[in-house]
Design a protein around this motif. Structure first.
Motif, short mmCIF file in Angstrom:
data_model
loop_
_atom_site.label_atom_id
_atom_site.label_comp_id
_atom_site.label_asym_id
_atom_site.label_seq_id
_atom_site.Cartn_x
_atom_site.Cartn_y
_atom_site.Cartn_z
N GLN A 113 36.00 50.17 38.88
CA GLN A 113 37.06 49.19 38.63
C GLN A 113 36.91 47.97 39.53
OE1 GLN A 113 39.37 49.49 36.11
NE2 GLN A 113 39.81 47.36 36.61
N TYR A 114 36.41 48.18 40.74
CA TYR A 114 36.17 47.05 41.64
C TYR A 114 35.24 46.03 40.98
CZ TYR A 114 33.83 44.33 45.26
OH TYR A 114 33.29 43.29 45.98
N ARG A 145 34.53 45.81 37.76
CA ARG A 145 35.17 45.30 36.55
C ARG A 145 36.12 44.14 36.90
NH1 ARG A 145 37.14 49.80 35.25
NH2 ARG A 145 35.41 50.62 34.03
N ASP A 146 36.94 44.35 37.93
CA ASP A 146 37.89 43.30 38.35
C ASP A 146 37.14 42.05 38.83
OD1 ASP A 146 39.99 44.96 37.74
OD2 ASP A 146 40.33 45.61 39.81
N GLU A 193 36.01 40.13 35.88
CA GLU A 193 37.12 39.60 35.09
C GLU A 193 37.93 38.57 35.87
OE1 GLU A 193 39.13 43.15 33.90
OE2 GLU A 193 37.78 43.49 32.18
N SER A 249 39.49 38.93 38.93
CA SER A 249 40.61 39.40 39.76
C SER A 249 40.09 40.30 40.87
CB SER A 249 41.64 40.15 38.90
OG SER A 249 41.03 41.21 38.17
N ALA A 250 39.13 39.78 41.62
CA ALA A 250 38.49 40.55 42.69
C ALA A 250 39.50 40.91 43.78
CB ALA A 250 37.34 39.76 43.29
N HIS A 251 39.27 42.07 44.40
CA HIS A 251 40.12 42.53 45.50
C HIS A 251 39.52 42.05 46.82
CE1 HIS A 251 42.25 45.15 42.69
NE2 HIS A 251 41.07 45.48 42.21
#
Length: 285
Positions: free
Chosen positions: A67-68, A70-71, A74, A76-78
């Motif tokens: 998910q990291y 994927r974000d 897309e 919306s990186a953490h």
């Protein structure tokens, strides 16, 4: 991101490949110097996805790691992307070469299969998995090397990727069996009189050998189609270099069958390097 930071991140990716994926590291070195950084970013990203199963003991932490990425793709990186040199280098490569983010996201989705022990159901399922991982990586690398020629080699990339994926799965088969994973499609196992549990049990050597031979044969079939797709332009051929290592593994897999669990299929590093260098000179998969 400054040019200096970008160069440093790409160098870090190359160093990572030297330690974790020596074959693709060499493929970078056999590529034009101005393309190596972007190729290293792509290959390091692939290596990060491929090793997730090795780092986790349960699927959920693996899902979090996927998910990291994927974000990141897309938007919306953490946290700070700059803190992760592979992520930063990947975004730089995407921007510089206009790489399709959806192809990379599909690669992440395909890797979800690795986190679980569900069997591969059909030949079509395996080809889809290989297409979204190994084939996609060849196509993305081709876009980095020459967008004009990449489209012309797409068919060859698709088939070469499946052949490469089958060879890679043969190499990893002893590890996968210890984990309880089966990548040989149930369709092939059933045709040889096996099911998932019988294959994992390892008691029926002749049938297991027949299944492995058929699986390697599937790789050979796609390798033949890749070669029949026509000549590959020199501009994009470096993207195909890792796939040139598939044939010796497929040949050994067919010959050894169930014995591959006791005798590694991987040729020595010097042989792989020589084969890639000769393939680069001859431009033949």
């Amino acid at each position: 991101m400054s040019e200096a930071n970008s160069t440093t991140n790409q160098e870090i990716c190359l160093t990572m490949l030297r330690d974790s994926d020596r074959d693709r590291y060499l493929a970078c070195l056999l590529s034009p110097e101005e393309k190596r950084g972007a190729l290293a970013a792509l290959y390091a990203f692939n290596a990060e996805l491929a090793r997730i199963r090795d780092l986790v003991h349960e699927p959920l932490p693996g899902e979090v790691r996927l998910q990291y990425w994927r974000d990141l793709l897309e938007g919306s990186a953490h946290g700070s992307t700059a803190a992760n040199p592979v992520a930063a280098a990947l975004l730089t490569a995407i921007e510089a070469h206009r790489l399709p983010r959806q192809t990379l996201i599909d690669m992440i989705e395909a890797r979800t299969f690795d986190l679980y022990d569900d069997p591969m159901e059909t030949r079509l399922s395996l080809e889809g998995y290989a297409g979204e991982t190994a084939s996609a990586l060849i196509q993305l690398a081709s876009l980095v090397l020459s967008p004009e020629e990449a489209a012309r080699s797409a068919d060859a990339a698709g088939h070469a990727g499946v052949a490469q994926a089958v060879a890679g799965l043969l190499l990893l088969m002893p590890l996968h069996r210890r984990r309880g994973q089966v990548y040989i499609p149930l369709q092939i196992l059933s045709a040889t009189g096996l099911d998932r549990d019988a294959f994992l049990a390892g008691d029926d050597g002749p049938r297991i050998s027949a299944a492995i031979e058929a699986f390697a044969g599937l790789g050979y079939e796609h390798l033949a189609k890749a070669r029949a797709a026509g000549p590959i332009a020199s501009a994009v051929f470096p993207a195909f270099l890792p796939a040139t290592l598939a044939e010796p593994v497929l040949a050994k897999g067919q010959k050894r069958g169930a014995l591959l669990f006791d005798r590694p299929l991987q040729p020595p590093q010097w042989r792989r390097q020589l084969r890639m260098a000769l393939s680069a000179a001859r431009r033949k998969i």
